[in-house]
Design a protein around this motif. Structure first.
Motif, mmCIF file in Angstrom:
data_model
loop_
_atom_site.group_PDB
_atom_site.id
_atom_site.type_symbol
_atom_site.label_atom_id
_atom_site.label_comp_id
_atom_site.label_asym_id
_atom_site.label_seq_id
_atom_site.Cartn_x
_atom_site.Cartn_y
_atom_site.Cartn_z
ATOM 1 N N ASP A 100 2.018 9.395 -6.146
ATOM 2 C CA ASP A 100 1.737 10.807 -6.416
ATOM 3 C C ASP A 100 2.550 11.713 -5.490
ATOM 4 O O ASP A 100 3.063 12.761 -5.905
ATOM 5 N N ARG A 101 2.662 11.292 -4.223
ATOM 6 C CA ARG A 101 3.438 12.083 -3.260
ATOM 7 C C ARG A 101 4.887 12.197 -3.699
ATOM 8 O O ARG A 101 5.465 13.303 -3.719
ATOM 9 N N ARG A 115 -1.299 4.347 -5.156
ATOM 10 C CA ARG A 115 -1.242 5.541 -6.006
ATOM 11 C C ARG A 115 -0.897 6.792 -5.190
ATOM 12 O O ARG A 115 -0.179 7.680 -5.656
ATOM 13 N N GLU A 116 -1.431 6.882 -3.976
ATOM 14 C CA GLU A 116 -1.201 8.068 -3.158
ATOM 15 C C GLU A 116 0.287 8.273 -2.885
ATOM 16 O O GLU A 116 0.797 9.405 -2.945
ATOM 17 N N ASP A 117 1.004 7.190 -2.605
ATOM 18 C CA ASP A 117 2.432 7.306 -2.335
ATOM 19 C C ASP A 117 3.198 7.655 -3.607
ATOM 20 O O ASP A 117 4.176 8.423 -3.580
ATOM 21 N N ALA A 176 -4.466 1.925 -3.170
ATOM 22 C CA ALA A 176 -3.847 2.714 -2.096
ATOM 23 C C ALA A 176 -2.424 3.137 -2.438
ATOM 24 O O ALA A 176 -1.948 4.170 -1.953
ATOM 25 N N ARG A 228 0.829 -1.208 0.000
ATOM 26 C CA ARG A 228 0.000 0.000 0.000
ATOM 27 C C ARG A 228 0.865 1.260 0.000
ATOM 28 O O ARG A 228 0.360 2.369 -0.200
ATOM 29 N N THR A 229 2.154 1.103 0.235
ATOM 30 C CA THR A 229 3.113 2.204 0.148
ATOM 31 C C THR A 229 4.337 1.720 -0.629
ATOM 32 O O THR A 229 4.535 0.504 -0.806
#
Length: 477
Positions: A290-291, A286-288, A284, A191-192
């Protein structure tokens, strides 16, 4: 020499990560190409063992299937050790496979054999999201409710040790029937990015480079077992999801052939659909991505598709364009099944790769659909992945041969003994060893396709395929 070195050379996997799984094999294949190396024997067998592996078909079929089952069981983790397995060590192993140099892009996400060939064409690494942790236990393959309970009792230490993953416990009593007797399949989805992937990307991705999410939206009915823990019955292949949960004539016939007492599987009602355990992408992550892109000024792209097999036509035609641009022949197709991928020899022989996830009726139908809509090929070759059981929905070698007859001139199998399929265990070695004799064309390895050129092609052409090339906000690339 240690057994781990005999099986996998000097790049042995960390504890808990099996040698024989789609993710592990795909990483080795992609990394081997970037190192300028061939990819023999799935990266599993030291050269000392290869001659022995090429004589396995002389054994009785029952003994071959027993070896297959026992070999898989030997890769399993004892249940009381799952709490010691750290998925971050898996990610460290992945990045250690690749040459440390500058890349214009890196692909992160779903496992997919076509993506291995795409990464080779672009000359970039592929970092997988999903890893398999096989856990030892003895259980009848049709005891579905027992496996759900077993997973609930044993998964918690693994989840506590790895708070940044979701656990997709998978049990396929059809295609994996030989293995699930001895193993529970714990598929962990990151997830990360974790420290290893983050450090690798910051080291090798060129300034202004592109982070590509490989986003397979294939989903499957699943049972919610606990926080970040789901149970999936079956998987992509010969049966539709509903057949596993609701039964069908094909399921009844298969269980009858296996001598089972029942003609359907007794399983709890699924709670909903989630990303498929082996091939689906956990959003989940994707958020990392994008960050990191925002922090480091990387560009972002998303290669999205609904079914893992939908990437294959797109990648095949990318190869055709690349060959044509370099005045090479574009009329040879090489169909490579499941883990039997060989990017180095694909490019060396000037072959266009087409990846078949498995060798089921639906897989051959996908291939035929592609062949009926693309420019004809003069020559079509294929290997077949032997999984040791005549599972429901499996297409016969004759059925595959019929599909290969779409070729205008020659066709046939490579590294496969059709009359032994699906018990042709030697194919796990011969898929590579027989390429030089079965395909006699030779070409220099081409320079990598420039990523900005690929970006132009993907932006212009994905409307013709069942894939989308997007920026993270959904706009076309």
């Amino acid at each position: 020499m240690r057994i781990s070195q005999l099986l996998s050379g000097d790049r042995a996997v960390p504890p808990g990560l099996p040698n024989f799984d789609s993710t592990t094999v795909f990483v080795r294949a992609a990394a081997s190409y970037l190192r300028g190396e061939q990819f023999p024997a799935l990266g599993l067998f030291h050269p000392r063992l290869t001659p022995l592996a090429k004589r396995v078909n002389h054994l009785p079929r029952g003994l071959r299937t027993a070896i297959y089952t026992r070999g898989g069981a030997n890769e399993g983790v004892p249940p009381d050790e799952v709490g010691t397995i750290d998925v971050e060590r898996f990610r460290e192993w992945v990045v250690d496979q690749y040459p440390t140099r500058g890349y214009p892009a890196v692909v992160v996400g779903s496992s997919n054999g076509a993506a291995v060939h795409l990464a080779a064409l672009l000359g970039v690494p592929w970092l997988p999201q999903t890893f398999l942790v096989p856990v030892r236990r003895d259980l009848h393959p049709d005891a579905i409710r027992e496996d759900v309970r077993w997973g609930r009792e044993h998964a918690q230490p693994f989840l506590e040790e790895n708070p940044d993953i979701s656990l997709h416990q998978m049990h396929d009593p059809n295609q994996d029937r030989l293995m699930v007797r001895k193993l529970a399949y714990f598929r962990a989805k990151s997830r990360t990015l974790g420290d290893a992937y983050t450090a690798f990307l910051e080291t090798v991705l060129e300034p202004g480079g592109t982070l590509v999410t490989l986003d397979c939206e294939y989903d499957w009915p699943a049972i919610e077992v606990g926080d970040r823990h789901s149970f999936q019955l079956g998987g992509l292949g010969g049966l539709e999801p509903e057949e596993y949960y609701e039964g069908s004539d094909d399921v009844a016939a298969f269980l009858g052939r296996q001598g089972a007492d029942a003609r359907g599987w007794d399983v709890p009602e699924p709670d909903g659909r989630i990303p498929e355990a082996e091939w689906g992408f956990e959003p989940a992550l994707r958020e990392d991505l994008d960050r990191l892109a925002a922090e480091r000024g990387y560009d972002r792209r998303r290669l999205r598709f609904d079914d893992p097999r939908e990437l294959s036509p797109f990648v095949a035609d990318c190869f055709r364009r690349r060959y044509a641009a370099r005045d090479r022949p574009v009329e040879r197709l090489f169909v490579q099944s499941f883990a039997l991928v060989e990017p180095w020899w694909t490019l060396r022989t000037g072959s266009v790769p087409y990846w078949a996830a498995f060798n089921t009726e639906s897989d051959v139908a996908h291939l035929e659909s592609y062949l009926e809509t693309t420019e004809p090929y003069d020559d079509i070759r294929a290997n077949l992945f032997a999984h040791g059981i005549e599972s429901a929905g499996l297409a016969s070698a004759d059925r595959w041969r019929d599909a290969l007859e779409h070729a205008r001139d020659g066709h046939g199998f490579v590294g496969t003994t059709p009359e032994e399929f699906p018990y042709d265990v030697e194919s796990h070695v011969r898929y590579h060893a027989d390429i030089p004799t079965e395909i006699d064309a030779r070409h220099p390895l081409p320079p990598s396709l420039a990523f900005d050129r690929f970006d132009e092609i993907a932006t212009a052409e994905t409307d013709a395929y069942a894939v989308d090339w997007e920026t993270p906000d959904g706009r076309d690339g």
